[in-house]
Design a protein around this motif. Structure first.
Motif, PDB file in Angstrom:
ATOM      1  N   ALA A  11       0.717  -1.173  -0.041  1.00  0.00           N
ATOM      2  CA  ALA A  11      -0.060   0.118   0.123  1.00  0.00           C
ATOM      3  C   ALA A  11       0.880   1.264   0.040  1.00  0.00           C
ATOM      4  O   ALA A  11       2.029   1.227   0.489  1.00  0.00           O
ATOM      5  CB  ALA A  11      -0.954  -0.184   1.270  1.00  0.00           C
ATOM      6  N   SER A  62      -2.870   0.602   6.830  1.00  0.00           N
ATOM      7  CA  SER A  62      -2.376   0.491   5.239  1.00  0.00           C
ATOM      8  C   SER A  62      -3.826   0.822   4.677  1.00  0.00           C
ATOM      9  O   SER A  62      -4.684   0.190   5.294  1.00  0.00           O
ATOM     10  CB  SER A  62      -1.971  -0.712   4.690  1.00  0.00           C
ATOM     11  N   LEU A  63      -3.949   1.766   3.705  1.00  0.00           N
ATOM     12  CA  LEU A  63      -5.120   1.951   2.909  1.00  0.00           C
ATOM     13  C   LEU A  63      -5.239   1.378   1.741  1.00  0.00           C
ATOM     14  O   LEU A  63      -4.267   1.633   0.991  1.00  0.00           O
ATOM     15  CB  LEU A  63      -5.357   3.407   2.891  1.00  0.00           C
ATOM     16  N   LEU A  64      -6.488   0.734   1.433  1.00  0.00           N
ATOM     17  CA  LEU A  64      -6.623   0.387  -0.062  1.00  0.00           C
ATOM     18  C   LEU A  64      -7.572   1.378  -0.679  1.00  0.00           C
ATOM     19  O   LEU A  64      -8.933   0.821  -0.278  1.00  0.00           O
ATOM     20  CB  LEU A  64      -7.006  -1.435  -0.272  1.00  0.00           C
ATOM     21  N   LEU A  67     -10.344   2.222   2.088  1.00  0.00           N
ATOM     22  CA  LEU A  67     -10.684   1.104   2.982  1.00  0.00           C
ATOM     23  C   LEU A  67      -9.409   0.942   3.783  1.00  0.00           C
ATOM     24  O   LEU A  67      -8.303   0.410   3.042  1.00  0.00           O
ATOM     25  CB  LEU A  67     -11.251  -0.080   2.378  1.00  0.00           C
ATOM     26  N   ALA A  68      -9.667   0.650   5.025  1.00  0.00           N
ATOM     27  CA  ALA A  68      -8.516   0.290   6.141  1.00  0.00           C
ATOM     28  C   ALA A  68      -8.129  -1.306   5.635  1.00  0.00           C
ATOM     29  O   ALA A  68      -9.097  -1.980   5.571  1.00  0.00           O
ATOM     30  CB  ALA A  68      -8.829   0.280   7.437  1.00  0.00           C
ATOM     31  N   ASP A  69      -6.832  -1.703   5.570  1.00  0.00           N
ATOM     32  CA  ASP A  69      -6.490  -2.885   5.084  1.00  0.00           C
ATOM     33  C   ASP A  69      -5.865  -3.728   6.356  1.00  0.00           C
ATOM     34  O   ASP A  69      -6.178  -4.776   6.751  1.00  0.00           O
ATOM     35  CB  ASP A  69      -5.666  -3.101   4.071  1.00  0.00           C
ATOM     36  N   ASP A  70      -4.565  -3.197   6.718  1.00  0.00           N
ATOM     37  CA  ASP A  70      -3.800  -3.919   7.975  1.00  0.00           C
ATOM     38  C   ASP A  70      -3.045  -2.794   8.731  1.00  0.00           C
ATOM     39  O   ASP A  70      -2.777  -1.758   8.363  1.00  0.00           O
ATOM     40  CB  ASP A  70      -2.957  -4.718   7.082  1.00  0.00           C
TER      41      ASP A  70
END
Length: 180
Positions: A11, A62-64, A67-70
């Motif tokens: 990301a 991390s953002l995709l 959307l929040a990812d990890d």
């Protein structure tokens, strides 16, 4: 047919904020365990201690897209006595250490959010190999010492370089530079 190797996806956008969601807190605990127990071997089994009962966890998520990812970075802060705040357990996921300034962004939110809560002195025990990063971020060395069998440096942040951030629950958006 495709030839060659591909870099794994990383990301490029991050939200640095207080961990307010259960999954963020779990992600921070997982990352700390990976870095301090599995990778560095500083702690056997678990790195949790009594500070976790009073500390505020901070995460880099991390953002995709939107959307929040990890959870890819974390640090915790706590007030030891009125005005005296500490930061500890700064960790960035191995795959994201060369992305750029995630560690610096976590440090910025840690100190600036404590500053907004009345911090007059902010300290951290920093692993010796990371002292240069902290010096570049306007921290000064107080003393050298050994902790957990490794050389550390007690360092103090220059609060003049960390204006208060009042909305740490939301934090800020970070787009670290990419390493070549």
């Amino acid at each position: 047919m495709m030839y060659g190797t591909f870099r794994p996806f990383r990301a490029a956008d991050f939200q640095v904020k207080f961990a307010t969601q259960t999954w963020e807190k779990r992600g921070a605990a997982r990352l700390r365990h990976e870095v301090f127990c599995d990778e560095q071997g500083l702690f056997a089994g678990d790195d949790r201690d009594c500070i976790d009962d009073i500390a505020i966890p901070i995460v880099a998520v991390s953002l995709l897209g939107l959307l929040a990812d990890d959870v890819v970075g974390t640090v915790r802060i706590h007030e030891a006595e009125p005005g005296l705040w500490w930061g500890s357990r700064l960790a960035v996921a191995e795959d994201y250490r060369k992305v750029g300034a995630l560690g610096a962004a976590l440090i910025r939110l840690a100190v600036s959010s404590a500053h907004a809560r009345g911090c007059t002195r902010f300290l951290a025990h920093v692993q010796a190999q990371n002292a240069l990063l902290f010096r570049r971020l306007h921290w000064k060395m107080v003393e050298e010492k050994e902790l957990h069998g490794r050389p550390h440096v007690l360092m103090q942040a220059d609060l003049a370089h960390y204006p208060p951030i009042l909305d740490a629950e939301t934090g800020f958006h970070a787009q670290p530079r990419r390493a070549a």
